[in-house]
Design a protein around this motif. Structure first.
Motif: not given
Length: 302
Positions: A31, A55, A86, A88, A126
Motif C-alpha cells: 500500500f 492501492h 485504486h 482513496y 478497503f
C-alpha cells in the motif's frame, strides 16, 4: 509488516529531505500512503516495485501529500500497466487528476478507480480476505483522514505430529487450520485445540498525518502495534502547532500513551530544527517506545 519511509518532512522538498510518502507491506499487499513530490524517485532508490502498488491512500489535498500522484500515474501508463489501480482520498482528488490527464491529452491504459471520501466518521474503505483498512478522521485545516491497516485473523498452525497420530487425511487439513474439529471414523471428536497451534497475533498500523492534538482518535487506534503520528513542531513552538493545526512531539506521545500503542513512530518534521533526535527526546518524556521516521528508513515489525 514492513514499512518503508519514502519521505517524512513537512511542507516542501529539500536537497536531502522529502515530503510525505511511505509504503506499507502487509500480508503480501503493498500500500502506498500519500504521494508527495519525489515519490517515484524514492521508490526507485528503495528498489520497490511499481507494479506491486495497486492501492494508493491520500490523506488530504495539501501538496506535500499528493503532488507526486499525477507523475506516478503517468509513469504507470508509460510502463504499459494493465492492472487496476485504486486511489482513496478526499472528494476532489478525481477532478484534480482527470483535469491534468485531460489537458495534457494523456490517458491510462489501465482501469483507474477513485474512491472519494467525505465522511467525518471512521469507515471501512478497503477489505479483502487478509487486510481491512479504515479511515481515522483527523483535525486539520482541510478535510483529512488517517488510515488504520489491520490484518485479519490468520489461519491456525497445523500440529503435524497430532494429525499424523490420528491418521487424518490431508484433505481435512484446510478445515482444521480454519478452526474445525475432526470426527474420526469411530465417531470420536478431536477438538481443534489438539490438532493446531495458535496463529501469530494480527498486526495493526495506524497512520495519522496531518492533525492537531485530538483525543477523539484514541478509541480508533487503541492497542495498535505501531502508530505513525505527525510531530511537526516541538513544544517550544506549540503556538505555531496550534495555529497551523499540527502537533508537537509531546502531543503525539500523549496520544500514543492514551491509546496504549506498542510503538510510536514520529514524522512530518519541520525542517527548522537542527536534529530530528530532538523530537525523540521530547516524546520520550511521555512515552517510552519512540521511533523516528527518516527518508529511506525501513522498519520490519515482524
Amino acid at each position: 509488516m514492513k514499512l518503508t519511509i519514502l519521505g517524512c518532512y513537512a511542507a516542501t522538498p529539500r536537497t536531502l529531505t522529502n515530503p510525505t510518502s511511505q509504503v506499507l507491506e502487509i500480508r503480501n499487499r503493498m500500500f502506498l500512503i500519500d504521494c508527495a513530490e519525489g515519490t517515484q524517485v524514492q521508490l526507485r532508490k528503495n528498489k520497490l516495485k511499481f507494479s506491486k502498488i495497486n492501492h494508493i491512500f491520500i490523506s488530504h489535498l495539501h501538496g506535500d501529500h499528493f503532488y507526486g500522484l499525477i507523475g506516478l500515474l503517468s509513469t504507470f501508463m508509460l510502463f504499459n500497466r494493465q492492472t487496476d489501480l485504486h486511489v482513496y482520498g478526499p472528494k476532489g482528488i478525481k477532478e484534480i487528476i482527470l483535469l491534468q490527464l485531460r489537458l495534457s491529452e494523456s490517458f491510462t491504459g489501465y482501469n483507474l478507480y477513485f474512491h472519494e471520501l467525505t465522511s467525518k466518521e471512521s469507515e471501512v474503505i478497503f477489505e479483502d480476505e487478509k487486510v481491512i483498512v479504515k479511515t481515522i478522521p483527523l483535525k486539520h485545516r482541510v478535510y483529512t483522514n488517517g488510515f488504520l491497516f489491520q490484518e485479519k485473523p490468520k489461519e491456525r498452525k497445523l500440529n503435524v505430529e497430532a494429525v499424523e497420530h490420528y491418521n487424518i487425511d490431508t484433505v481435512y487439513y484446510r478445515k482444521i487450520k480454519y478452526g474445525g474439529d475432526m470426527t474420526l471414523e469411530d465417531g470420536t471428536v478431536i477438538p481443534n485445540a489438539e490438532l493446531t497451534f495458535d496463529p501469530e497475533p494480527v498486526k495493526t498500523y495506524a497512520y495519522c498525518s496531518d492533525t492537531m492534538y485530538d483525543e477523539s482518535i484514541v478509541p480508533l487506534i487503541q492497542n495498535a502495534d505501531v502508530l505513525y503520528h505527525e510531530a511537526t513542531f516541538l513544544e517550544s513552538e506549540a503556538d505555531k502547532a496550534a495555529k497551523t493545526m499540527h502537533s508537537t512531539a509531546k502531543e503525539a506521545a500523549t496520544i500514543a500513551k492514551l491509546a496504549k500503542v506498542k510503538q510510536l513512530l514520529l514524522g512530518h518534521y519541520s525542517t527548522r530544527y537542527s536534529s530530528i533526535e530532538l523530537f525523540r527526546a521530547e516524546a520520550e518524556t511521555v512515552f517510552p517506545n519512540v521511533l523516528l521516521a527518516d527518508d529511506g528508513a525501513v522498519f520490519d515489525f515482524d
